[in-house]
Design an enzyme around this catalytic site. Structure first.
Site, short mmCIF file in Angstrom:
data_model
loop_
_atom_site.label_atom_id
_atom_site.label_comp_id
_atom_site.label_asym_id
_atom_site.label_seq_id
_atom_site.Cartn_x
_atom_site.Cartn_y
_atom_site.Cartn_z
N ASP A 74 -9.82 -9.06 9.38
CA ASP A 74 -9.27 -7.73 9.06
C ASP A 74 -10.25 -6.58 9.25
OD1 ASP A 74 -7.05 -6.18 8.17
OD2 ASP A 74 -7.95 -6.00 6.19
N TYR A 80 -1.01 -3.78 -7.14
CA TYR A 80 -0.88 -4.49 -5.86
C TYR A 80 -2.23 -4.54 -5.13
CZ TYR A 80 -0.23 -5.33 -0.97
OH TYR A 80 -0.40 -5.82 0.29
N ARG A 88 0.85 -1.18 0.00
CA ARG A 88 0.00 0.00 0.00
C ARG A 88 0.89 1.24 0.00
NH1 ARG A 88 -2.03 0.93 4.32
NH2 ARG A 88 -1.43 -0.80 5.63
N HIS A 119 -11.13 -1.52 11.60
CA HIS A 119 -10.01 -2.39 11.19
C HIS A 119 -9.85 -3.47 12.27
CE1 HIS A 119 -5.49 -2.53 9.88
NE2 HIS A 119 -6.18 -3.47 9.30
N SER A 167 -1.18 -3.06 11.62
CA SER A 167 -0.64 -4.09 10.73
C SER A 167 0.59 -4.72 11.39
CB SER A 167 -0.25 -3.46 9.39
OG SER A 167 -1.34 -2.75 8.86
N LYS A 189 -9.65 -2.05 1.74
CA LYS A 189 -9.31 -0.87 2.55
C LYS A 189 -10.05 0.38 2.05
CE LYS A 189 -6.21 -3.21 4.90
NZ LYS A 189 -6.47 -3.63 6.28
N ARG A 220 1.56 -12.27 -0.54
CA ARG A 220 0.21 -12.51 -0.01
C ARG A 220 -0.44 -13.78 -0.53
NH1 ARG A 220 -2.11 -8.38 3.50
NH2 ARG A 220 -0.47 -6.83 3.61
N CYS A 270 0.80 -7.11 13.72
CA CYS A 270 0.73 -7.49 15.14
C CYS A 270 0.06 -8.85 15.31
CB CYS A 270 -0.03 -6.43 15.94
SG CYS A 270 0.92 -4.96 16.27
#
Ligand code: OXD
Ligand code: MN
Length: 586
Positions: free
Chosen positions: A279, A199, A71, A228, A250, A208, A371, A252
């Site tokens: 997510d 991407y 991103r 989120h 992100s 998102k 991914r 974690c």
């Protein structure tokens, strides 16, 4: 042939086609035949590679351009009329100025290409949560990925009928020019434009862009929330399932927590964890006065490296069929590999750039942000409520971050207002774990810093307002799995053992356990966290639960500095909470 007579859809598609000038237009109907045709075309051009169908049935491989692997927050914009409405944490440009700029880039960008028109729903079609979108794209990878990540197909047009109420998304890979890459949101026009990227995070516009940035803005207007957050259900030995939603920045371990496998001792007793989402959570007030949450997505767009049979067997199992892998290692026999999958890197494989790759040169084979895109229905622990149009009732909301010392393993806020404060000051530190050095604190309120589609101060006020509207509020907690000892080692084992903390959280929600009040909120009485077979001593747990007032005084200074950015937009209630904390630390 278009699949709808909806005038707003037809007019918008015509207008966009006039700008991007594709050779042809294909209306995506979501059928397996059409998807199969697109897979074949994608494979013929090299956009997709068919993987070994015996090992990975229905699975494909894709590479994004080398300069286009993540991103791009610095090129992501919220374009509303007033700059103040975007707030200090978003990039802003005047909507007309941005459109002029973008139209120059989009003009003729699909010449020689096919334009695909994708109808999709975020949440179960026809459910109270459902919102519809149309994405225009010149990428087959996007079509195939949207087929996994959303409910996609002509049923969306049936549900939409004649309504102009859909989110418009225009995407073109254009030239993949990083200097002209823009991910732009026009929240006042329910429109998203993404250009010069291929991407996933920038181009799967349902995720998102829509389900967080645009949806957070819609939620503010319509009294609901787009967050989120993962959603999971904990089934106890009596067969009762209690749900929580949790927000983490992100990296974690959100996907790992969402698919947690309880320690053996819990499994033997009959505990289970069910994944509703990994997510994003859309949250609404139910008729019973509780908050109900749904996962608007239909698949997982997970980070591959580090995913293994040990760290997250459920995620790994989810990728074994009908999935797309992006920027991982491609093996000689049409299989995939990434760092952390196992200790046997393949020979004669190609790395994420498509180059012959030899492990002895020390380079990584998979991109660190490579991914998998996997259907949620593949997940062995997917909740039976995943497709429930009403969602699931939340007993707890959990915030968390990566803190070396400051935050205890878990604490509970005193009430909703205090809980909103706890979420608003969420932060993660970059830690050099090997040396124990503590890095920079990055504030990431509610893990929404890159995803809030309007002024963060107004967003906090919306959280506070929601609290006023919900008679039966979930309790709010904060967890920190990442406390370090003086040598820089993690103290808490994490992963499945996090179940021990979740159990305490649920016990608090149902008034089944007491707690100790501290300056920052309620912490567990050490004996109330089950340490059986954990390898953690009561002494260590005491340490994990300790609240160091001196560190928190420094924290208060950091919060003041952060809050100062929001000026008048900082809700008074949060200013009050900060003063209360300061007072408690005296
Ligand atoms: C994600 C992120 O990709 O949060 O989910 O960055
Ligand atoms: Mn995320």
């Amino acid at each position: 042939m278009s699949l709808t007579t909806n005038k707003a859809v037809l007019t918008w598609v015509d207008e966009m086609a006039a700008i991007v000038q594709p050779d042809s237009i294909v209306w995506i109907d979501g059928s397996e035949e059409q998807l199969e045709e697109l897979r074949a075309i994608g494979c013929s051009t090299g956009e997709m590679i068919k993987l070994n169908q015996e090992l990975l049935p229905g699975c494909y491989y894709h590479r994004s351009a080398v300069n286009d692997v993540a991103r791009v927050e610095d090129r992501t914009f919220i374009c509303c009329k007033n700059k103040e409405d975007a707030g200090p944490t978003n990039n802003w440009m005047d909507p007309q100025e941005m459109k002029n700029k973008l139209m120059g880039i989009f003009a003729g960008s699909m010449k020689g290409r096919t334009m695909y028109v994708i109808p999709y729903s975020m949440s179960v079609i026809g459910s109270p949560f459902a919102k519809y979108g149309i994405e225009i794209t010149d990428s087959i990878y996007v079509v195939l990925s949207m087929a996994i990540m959303t409910r996609m197909g002509k049923e969306v047009y049936d549900a939409l009928g004649d309504s102009p109420d859909f989110i418009k998304g225009l995407h073109s890979k254009a030239d993949l020019d990083a200097e002209k890459r823009y991910i732009v949101h026009f929240p006042e026009e329910n429109t998203i434009m993404s250009v010069n990227s291929g991407y996933g995070g920038n181009v799967l516009l349902g995720k998102k862009c829509f389900a967080l940035r645009i949806a957070s803005h819609l939620g503010k207007q319509e009294n609901w929330m787009a967050e989120h957050m993962l959603i999971l259900g904990i089934e106890n030995p009596k067969g009762e399932v209690r749900y929580l939603a949790a927000a983490f920045p992100s990296a974690c371990g959100k996907t790992n927590l969402a698919m947690l496998i309880p320690p053996e001792l819990y499994r033997k007793k009959g505990y289970k964890v069910w994944c509703v989402g990994d997510d994003i959570a859309w949250i609404r007030i139910g008729e019973d006065g509780r908050l109900w949450a749904t996962n608007p997505e239909n698949g997982f767009f997970g980070v591959a490296p580090g995913t293994s049979a040990k760290s997250n067997p459920n995620a790994l199992a989810s990728t074994k069929k009908n999935s797309i892998f992006t920027n991982v290692v491609l093996t000689e026999d049409g299989n995939v590999w990434w760092e952390g999958l196992d200790k046997n890197p393949p020979k004669n494989a190609l790395n994420w750039k498509g180059e012959p790759w030899d492990t002895t040169d020390g380079s990584k084979g998979a991109h660190p942000n490579s991914r998998f895109t996997a259907p949620a229905e593949n997940c062995p622990c997917i909740s039976s409520e995943f497709n429930n149009p009403q969602g699931v009732p939340l007993s707890a909301i959990v915030f968390g971050g990566r803190r070396a010392k400051t935050a205890p393993l878990v604490y509970q806020s005193r009430d909703w207002q205090h809980g909103v404060f706890v979420g608003s000051v969420m932060a993660s530190e970059t830690t050099a774990a090997a040396t124990g050095a503590v890095g920079v604190v990055r504030r990431d309120p509610m893990a929404m810093l890159p995803f809030c589609g309007y002024n963060m101060g107004d967003y906090w006020q919306h959280w506070l307002n929601m609290g006023e509207m919900v008679p039966n509020k979930p309790k709010i907690f904060n967890v920190n799995w990442f406390r370090l000892d003086d040598d820089g080692n993690f103290i808490w084992p994490g992963f499945g053992d996090n179940m021990r903390v979740l159990e305490w959280i649920m016990a608090r929600c149902f008034d089944e356990v007491d707690a100790d009040e501290t300056a920052i909120g309620f912490v567990p009485k050490p004996e109330d966290i089950n340490l059986e077979e954990s390898g953690v001593s009561l002494e260590t747990l005491r340490d994990l639960l300790s609240v160091d007032k001196e560190l928190w005084k420094t924290e208060v200074e950091g919060i003041k500095e952060f809050y100062a950015k929001f000026g008048d937009k900082l809700p008074t209630a949060l200013r009050e909470e900060l003063s209360k904390l300061e007072e408690n630390l005296k």
